[in-house]
Write a protein that holds these residues in place. Sequence first.
Motif, PDB file in Angstrom:
ATOM      1  N   SER A 273      11.456 -59.392  25.079  1.00 51.47           N
ATOM      2  CA  SER A 273      10.412 -58.608  24.424  1.00 51.47           C
ATOM      3  C   SER A 273       9.065 -59.305  24.415  1.00 51.47           C
ATOM      4  O   SER A 273       8.040 -58.658  24.216  1.00 51.47           O
ATOM      5  CB  SER A 273      10.826 -58.282  22.979  1.00 51.47           C
ATOM      6  OG  SER A 273      10.913 -59.465  22.205  1.00 51.47           O
TER       7      SER A 273
ATOM      8  N   GLN B 286       9.049 -53.941  26.305  1.00 54.87           N
ATOM      9  CA  GLN B 286       9.127 -53.704  24.865  1.00 54.87           C
ATOM     10  C   GLN B 286      10.575 -53.410  24.505  1.00 54.87           C
ATOM     11  O   GLN B 286      11.237 -52.606  25.165  1.00 54.87           O
ATOM     12  CB  GLN B 286       8.227 -52.525  24.477  1.00 54.87           C
ATOM     13  CG  GLN B 286       8.228 -52.194  22.995  1.00 54.87           C
ATOM     14  CD  GLN B 286       7.254 -51.063  22.670  1.00 54.87           C
ATOM     15  OE1 GLN B 286       6.304 -50.821  23.397  1.00 54.87           O
ATOM     16  NE2 GLN B 286       7.506 -50.367  21.575  1.00 54.87           N
TER      17      GLN B 286
ATOM     18  N   ARG C 208      -0.956 -53.608  24.224  1.00 50.84           N
ATOM     19  CA  ARG C 208      -0.123 -54.718  23.770  1.00 50.84           C
ATOM     20  C   ARG C 208      -0.831 -56.016  24.137  1.00 50.84           C
ATOM     21  O   ARG C 208      -1.287 -56.188  25.267  1.00 50.84           O
ATOM     22  CB  ARG C 208       1.241 -54.631  24.450  1.00 50.84           C
ATOM     23  CG  ARG C 208       2.102 -55.871  24.361  1.00 50.84           C
ATOM     24  CD  ARG C 208       3.033 -55.853  23.181  1.00 50.84           C
ATOM     25  NE  ARG C 208       3.862 -57.044  23.190  1.00 50.84           N
ATOM     26  CZ  ARG C 208       5.043 -57.133  23.796  1.00 50.84           C
ATOM     27  NH1 ARG C 208       5.519 -56.073  24.429  1.00 50.84           N
ATOM     28  NH2 ARG C 208       5.737 -58.245  23.762  1.00 50.84           N
TER      29      ARG C 208
END
Length: 728
Positions: free
Chosen positions: A150, A156, A627
């Motif tokens: 992750s 993810q 992200r």
Amino acid sequence: MKKYSFILLLFLSSTIAYSQNILTAVIKDSETKAPLIGATASLAGTTIGASANASGELQLTGIPNGTQVIRYSYLGYEDRLDTLTFPLAQTTPLVVLLQAGGEELEEVVISTTRSSRTIENIPTRVEAITLEELGEKGNMKPGDIRMLLSESTGIQTQQTSATSANANIRIQGLDGRYTQILQDGFPLYSGFSSGLSIMQIPPLNLYQVEVIKGSSSTLYGGGAIAGLVNLITKKPTDEGELSFMANLTSANGLDLSSFYGKKFGKFGITVFAARNANQAYDPADIGFSAIPEFERYTLNPRLYYCPSERTQLYFGVNATQEERLGGDMRYIDEHESGYYFEQNNTDRFSTQFNLEHRFSDNAILSVKNSLSFFNRDIAVPDYDFQGKQASSFSEVAYSLNSSRSDWVVGANLWTDKFSEQNATTVGARDYNNTIVGAFAQNTFTPIDWFVLETGLRTDYVTPAPANKSKGLFVLPRVSALFKITDRLSSRLGGGMGYKTPTIFTQEAENVTFRNILPLNTSQTAAETSIGGNADINFSTLIGNNVTFSINHMFFYTYLNNPLILTLRPDNLYEFKNANGYVDTKGVETNMKFGYEWIKLFLGYTYTDARQHYNGSVRNMPLTSKHRVNNVLMLEKEDNFRIGLEAYYFSPQRLNDGSKGRAYWINGIMMEKMFEKFSLFLNFENIFDTRQSRFGSIYTGSRTNPVFNEIYAPVDGRVINGGIKLNLL
């Protein structure tokens, strides 16, 4: 008097000028003789220094007469000290050869692409998580590989259960069922056995993890539309390894792992054993477990045999048994009826056989076989789902390598049979699939700066999906590597993929497979895809001591006939192909700075994943569009390491149309190494980010809860620490 003073000054000036010598040197790698761009030379005791140009050449000026010490340095190489007397008798440039040293330049050999080349010479873009990084991530989460995956850009992990902590991985915004997980090239975690897979694989016996993002079905068959993850385990060595790890967590967890490996002449052995356990943990004090109560045992022995220098084989066994119970804390503690619970009992058993024979230095025949058995029992109030899976994988491949061209051709056979126990009124969801495949791949280097890799795979699937009357899938792929300079390179690649219909998806997992009708394969189309990616990689030296590298990638995947779970008017679920498609596109950027024992990693992922159904477009649920990864690592080899981490997730769209909250996850990891052992301490999610802080994670009553989708951590801050022993 002025005349004599002028003559004296002129004499001194000429003497000083004469004593300022120039050193010209060309700095190269001692083995490859390649110039080391950015290598430095400095004169001991002075500020005189210079850096090498694109030809590895540099000059030091202003060197006084006499004996002087010159230091030559380059990151990842051993420093070299030369004592020279100036003025030099030699008038041509000195050739200085530096030897590689330390871990910075250790070659990373990739096996997932079937070509066994170093990572710098493979056209297919592969990300390798090496042994050092595995050790760092293992300190943070010794019980499973969820965190290991992750914390990479573009990946993810998605938790699918609020109380049992089940999760899968999403690569570039696509659901976990489109990612294939392998162990040493064996597909041990597909179909029904994909459930809980990343939560049941401890990392201590892993040597390397290789990740390919984007369609990879040409390499290993169906199911790798989003990418694949290959877990490479440790092999026995002449020196041997005997290691132990013990870890305690503030969330009432205990992890015990051990690994032994050693060669004995023609034989070798590795044995990995682990016990991972946790008591139920409710940090939000809401009465439901964020971490379930579980106890898991893992045993993985493997025997190696090399009857000759040209032949080697191994046979191994993987066995895992786990009992996992989440839900209402009152049920977990007292087992009283009337309270909500979710119980998962799983048994995994698989064998792996691998034989390699070298006909010559350039020709290799390999034979593989694995048998896998997986049982899982999922129980919730008033419902129990039980199933057994028996699968097999067999492969024969032949490799032929030359100075400019590598060939791999082969064929494999997959079988996958699932049997449901105690089927309900909707009927048994049994299936029995067989896939026969053949593949060929060529890696061609026509000139030194260009490498081309092409591949073709043909699979014959029975029973045939609705869109393939003969069950035939033809999957081409192509990748290219451009070595523009020693510091600049680029990769370009693409391919096709497919996924046969199955009920084992994230949506089905969310409802524990309850009230889902059997899948009619002949009326359900296989999901197919086409996609590609392109990246550019650059590395350089900033000043004399700071290394810098950047990798920037663009990706795109088009998924046709996506399989979705729909609710019928009679409150039964059935799988249907959506009227439309899914596409995902975006960029990944990774930057790395290094200065002596300090490393800074910065990463950014932009993912634009959308569902184009019935003429409308909406963002893919449970996918962060933005992200950010930030990791600062302070590390002295065999001494200590300190890691600081900060990860940002932008708001995610939920299936009901609402949006989740943006959040950060921060952590600190510390480890002190000694000769035979090391001590580690980790503060994960130190600021206690939890979805239960953003609002309730369920609606309804505690006896009949309806859990909301999980998009953020539910376990909050967890502190863990322990000891690692290395006795050989």
